[in-house]
Design a protein around this motif. Sequence first.
Motif, PDB file in Angstrom:
ATOM      1  N   ILE A  29       0.874  -1.168   0.000  1.00 44.86           N
ATOM      2  CA  ILE A  29       0.000   0.000   0.000  1.00 44.86           C
ATOM      3  C   ILE A  29       0.916   1.224   0.000  1.00 44.86           C
ATOM      4  CG2 ILE A  29      -1.793   1.295   1.237  1.00 44.86           C
ATOM      5  CD1 ILE A  29      -2.775  -1.440   0.256  1.00 44.86           C
ATOM      6  N   THR A  30       0.830   2.044  -1.041  1.00 44.95           N
ATOM      7  CA  THR A  30       1.721   3.205  -1.158  1.00 44.95           C
ATOM      8  C   THR A  30       1.086   4.488  -0.627  1.00 44.95           C
ATOM      9  OG1 THR A  30       1.016   3.502  -3.457  1.00 44.95           O
ATOM     10  CG2 THR A  30       3.045   2.236  -3.069  1.00 44.95           C
ATOM     11  N   SER A  31      -0.246   4.562  -0.610  1.00 43.81           N
ATOM     12  CA  SER A  31      -0.939   5.694   0.001  1.00 43.81           C
ATOM     13  C   SER A  31      -2.364   5.263   0.317  1.00 43.81           C
ATOM     14  CB  SER A  31      -0.936   6.928  -0.904  1.00 43.81           C
ATOM     15  OG  SER A  31      -1.744   6.724  -2.039  1.00 43.81           O
ATOM     16  N   MET A  32      -2.920   5.884   1.359  1.00 45.98           N
ATOM     17  CA  MET A  32      -4.270   5.516   1.768  1.00 45.98           C
ATOM     18  C   MET A  32      -4.918   6.677   2.499  1.00 45.98           C
ATOM     19  SD  MET A  32      -5.474   2.267   4.095  1.00 45.98           S
ATOM     20  CE  MET A  32      -5.254   2.905   5.747  1.00 45.98           C
ATOM     21  N   ASP A  33      -6.092   7.072   2.014  1.00 40.37           N
ATOM     22  CA  ASP A  33      -6.932   7.998   2.748  1.00 40.37           C
ATOM     23  C   ASP A  33      -8.380   7.651   2.429  1.00 40.37           C
ATOM     24  OD1 ASP A  33      -7.696   9.387   0.332  1.00 40.37           O
ATOM     25  OD2 ASP A  33      -5.933  10.662   0.499  1.00 40.37           O
ATOM     26  N   LYS A  34      -9.321   8.475   2.867  1.00 41.45           N
ATOM     27  CA  LYS A  34     -10.741   8.157   2.692  1.00 41.45           C
ATOM     28  C   LYS A  34     -11.201   8.196   1.238  1.00 41.45           C
ATOM     29  CE  LYS A  34     -12.214   9.434   7.264  1.00 41.45           C
ATOM     30  NZ  LYS A  34     -13.506   9.362   7.899  1.00 41.45           N
ATOM     31  N   GLU A  35     -10.462   8.884   0.373  1.00 44.25           N
ATOM     32  CA  GLU A  35     -10.875   9.072  -1.016  1.00 44.25           C
ATOM     33  C   GLU A  35     -10.081   8.249  -2.029  1.00 44.25           C
ATOM     34  OE1 GLU A  35     -13.559  10.775  -2.094  1.00 44.25           O
ATOM     35  OE2 GLU A  35     -14.010  11.021   0.032  1.00 44.25           O
ATOM     36  N   LYS A  36      -8.968   7.641  -1.595  1.00 44.16           N
ATOM     37  CA  LYS A  36      -8.164   6.876  -2.556  1.00 44.16           C
ATOM     38  C   LYS A  36      -7.175   5.985  -1.811  1.00 44.16           C
ATOM     39  CE  LYS A  36      -4.997   9.009  -4.968  1.00 44.16           C
ATOM     40  NZ  LYS A  36      -4.302   9.820  -5.987  1.00 44.16           N
ATOM     41  N   VAL A  37      -7.047   4.757  -2.318  1.00 39.04           N
ATOM     42  CA  VAL A  37      -6.023   3.838  -1.834  1.00 39.04           C
ATOM     43  C   VAL A  37      -5.202   3.421  -3.042  1.00 39.04           C
ATOM     44  CG1 VAL A  37      -5.542   1.638  -0.689  1.00 39.04           C
ATOM     45  CG2 VAL A  37      -7.527   3.005   0.021  1.00 39.04           C
ATOM     46  N   SER A  38      -3.888   3.564  -2.940  1.00 37.55           N
ATOM     47  CA  SER A  38      -2.989   3.191  -4.032  1.00 37.55           C
ATOM     48  C   SER A  38      -2.029   2.111  -3.557  1.00 37.55           C
ATOM     49  CB  SER A  38      -2.178   4.406  -4.499  1.00 37.55           C
ATOM     50  OG  SER A  38      -3.030   5.413  -4.967  1.00 37.55           O
ATOM     51  N   GLY A  39      -1.629   1.270  -4.504  1.00 39.28           N
ATOM     52  CA  GLY A  39      -0.685   0.216  -4.157  1.00 39.28           C
ATOM     53  C   GLY A  39       0.021  -0.306  -5.391  1.00 39.28           C
ATOM     54  N   ALA A  76      -6.866  -6.070  -6.232  1.00 29.46           N
ATOM     55  CA  ALA A  76      -7.952  -5.084  -6.195  1.00 29.46           C
ATOM     56  C   ALA A  76      -8.774  -5.209  -4.917  1.00 29.46           C
ATOM     57  CB  ALA A  76      -8.845  -5.249  -7.418  1.00 29.46           C
ATOM     58  N   ASP A  77      -9.040  -6.431  -4.473  1.00 29.06           N
ATOM     59  CA  ASP A  77      -9.837  -6.647  -3.272  1.00 29.06           C
ATOM     60  C   ASP A  77      -9.169  -6.032  -2.046  1.00 29.06           C
ATOM     61  OD1 ASP A  77     -12.192  -7.996  -1.977  1.00 29.06           O
ATOM     62  OD2 ASP A  77     -10.557  -8.981  -0.886  1.00 29.06           O
ATOM     63  N   VAL A  78      -7.857  -6.196  -1.948  1.00 35.23           N
ATOM     64  CA  VAL A  78      -7.121  -5.631  -0.814  1.00 35.23           C
ATOM     65  C   VAL A  78      -7.199  -4.103  -0.832  1.00 35.23           C
ATOM     66  CG1 VAL A  78      -4.805  -5.334   0.164  1.00 35.23           C
ATOM     67  CG2 VAL A  78      -5.607  -7.618  -0.480  1.00 35.23           C
ATOM     68  N   LEU A  79      -7.016  -3.494  -2.006  1.00 30.83           N
ATOM     69  CA  LEU A  79      -7.073  -2.032  -2.081  1.00 30.83           C
ATOM     70  C   LEU A  79      -8.460  -1.511  -1.713  1.00 30.83           C
ATOM     71  CD1 LEU A  79      -4.961  -1.344  -5.301  1.00 30.83           C
ATOM     72  CD2 LEU A  79      -4.204  -1.294  -2.915  1.00 30.83           C
ATOM     73  N   GLY A  80      -9.499  -2.124  -2.272  1.00 31.11           N
ATOM     74  CA  GLY A  80     -10.864  -1.709  -1.955  1.00 31.11           C
ATOM     75  C   GLY A  80     -11.225  -1.937  -0.491  1.00 31.11           C
ATOM     76  N   ALA A  81     -10.735  -3.026   0.075  1.00 32.67           N
ATOM     77  CA  ALA A  81     -10.998  -3.316   1.481  1.00 32.67           C
ATOM     78  C   ALA A  81     -10.370  -2.259   2.389  1.00 32.67           C
ATOM     79  CB  ALA A  81     -10.479  -4.707   1.846  1.00 32.67           C
ATOM     80  N   PHE A  82      -9.156  -1.830   2.063  1.00 34.70           N
ATOM     81  CA  PHE A  82      -8.536  -0.778   2.860  1.00 34.70           C
ATOM     82  C   PHE A  82      -9.277   0.547   2.702  1.00 34.70           C
ATOM     83  CE2 PHE A  82      -4.910  -3.589   3.525  1.00 34.70           C
ATOM     84  CZ  PHE A  82      -4.635  -3.318   4.855  1.00 34.70           C
ATOM     85  N   GLY A  83      -9.851   0.785   1.525  1.00 38.59           N
ATOM     86  CA  GLY A  83     -10.681   1.971   1.348  1.00 38.59           C
ATOM     87  C   GLY A  83     -11.914   1.916   2.229  1.00 38.59           C
ATOM     88  N   GLY A  84     -12.567   0.756   2.255  1.00 37.71           N
ATOM     89  CA  GLY A  84     -13.723   0.579   3.128  1.00 37.71           C
ATOM     90  C   GLY A  84     -13.336   0.756   4.592  1.00 37.71           C
ATOM     91  N   PHE A  85     -12.194   0.194   4.968  1.00 34.77           N
ATOM     92  CA  PHE A  85     -11.705   0.297   6.337  1.00 34.77           C
ATOM     93  C   PHE A  85     -11.429   1.751   6.722  1.00 34.77           C
ATOM     94  CE2 PHE A  85      -8.213   0.278   9.438  1.00 34.77           C
ATOM     95  CZ  PHE A  85      -8.777  -0.492  10.439  1.00 34.77           C
ATOM     96  N   ALA A  86     -10.856   2.515   5.791  1.00 34.72           N
ATOM     97  CA  ALA A  86     -10.533   3.918   6.066  1.00 34.72           C
ATOM     98  C   ALA A  86     -11.788   4.761   6.297  1.00 34.72           C
ATOM     99  CB  ALA A  86      -9.720   4.513   4.914  1.00 34.72           C
ATOM    100  N   ASN A  87     -12.930   4.256   5.865  1.00 31.33           N
ATOM    101  CA  ASN A  87     -14.184   5.000   5.973  1.00 31.33           C
ATOM    102  C   ASN A  87     -15.176   4.386   6.960  1.00 31.33           C
ATOM    103  OD1 ASN A  87     -14.338   7.280   3.812  1.00 31.33           O
ATOM    104  ND2 ASN A  87     -13.262   5.590   2.838  1.00 31.33           N
ATOM    105  N   LEU A  88     -14.711   3.515   7.836  1.00 31.38           N
ATOM    106  CA  LEU A  88     -15.619   2.867   8.778  1.00 31.38           C
ATOM    107  C   LEU A  88     -16.290   3.870   9.708  1.00 31.38           C
ATOM    108  CD1 LEU A  88     -13.722  -0.337   9.948  1.00 31.38           C
ATOM    109  CD2 LEU A  88     -15.845  -0.210   8.637  1.00 31.38           C
ATOM    110  N   PRO A  89     -17.602   3.729   9.896  1.00 33.94           N
ATOM    111  CA  PRO A  89     -18.271   4.550  10.901  1.00 33.94           C
ATOM    112  C   PRO A  89     -17.789   4.145  12.300  1.00 33.94           C
ATOM    113  CG  PRO A  89     -19.877   3.471   9.453  1.00 33.94           C
ATOM    114  CD  PRO A  89     -18.534   2.888   9.161  1.00 33.94           C
ATOM    115  N   GLU A  90     -17.840   5.075  13.231  1.00 38.62           N
ATOM    116  CA  GLU A  90     -17.419   4.793  14.597  1.00 38.62           C
ATOM    117  C   GLU A  90     -18.227   3.633  15.170  1.00 38.62           C
ATOM    118  OE1 GLU A  90     -17.121   7.168  18.793  1.00 38.62           O
ATOM    119  OE2 GLU A  90     -16.809   8.282  16.932  1.00 38.62           O
ATOM    120  N   GLY A  91     -17.543   2.730  15.844  1.00 39.92           N
ATOM    121  CA  GLY A  91     -18.197   1.586  16.465  1.00 39.92           C
ATOM    122  C   GLY A  91     -18.288   0.362  15.573  1.00 39.92           C
TER     123      GLY A  91
END
Length: 133
Positions: A18-28, A57-72
């Motif tokens: 993973i080379t970069s990760m935020d709520k709007e984009k995950v790169s790898g 692709a699944d790993v990148l998308g999963a980290f995107g979902g993780f970066a946007n998890l609602p609290e709890g």
Amino acid sequence: MTNPADMIPFAKTMGIIITSMDKEKVSGEMLVRPELCTAGNGRGTPSIHGGAVMTFADVLGAFGGFANLPEGSNGTTTSESKTNFLNAAPEGSIVYGEATPFKIGRRQSVWQTRITLEVGTLVAVVTQTQIVL
């Protein structure tokens, strides 16, 4: 930055970085190693196996979902994935992926990942849905 993909044993085995990760984009990126390729069947250089493309692709998308998890929330899981394979990625090349969201909601997020070669050739486009746990 330590490699977040190392938290997932299978992603680490695949060599995903993973080379970069935020709520709007995950790169790898990922090296197309011989053990990630099809047999080639004597028709030239072996190329990346479709399962390796989908895992990347699944790993990148999963980290995107993780970066946007609602609290709890406890995490995400992939509930749907569709891949369009467009071009080969030969053994020894590096594939680059960029996952961006179509939608981020409280219960799910939908991501599109574009996988390319260094020269910009599009290898695959993957759309996946991540369900919030």
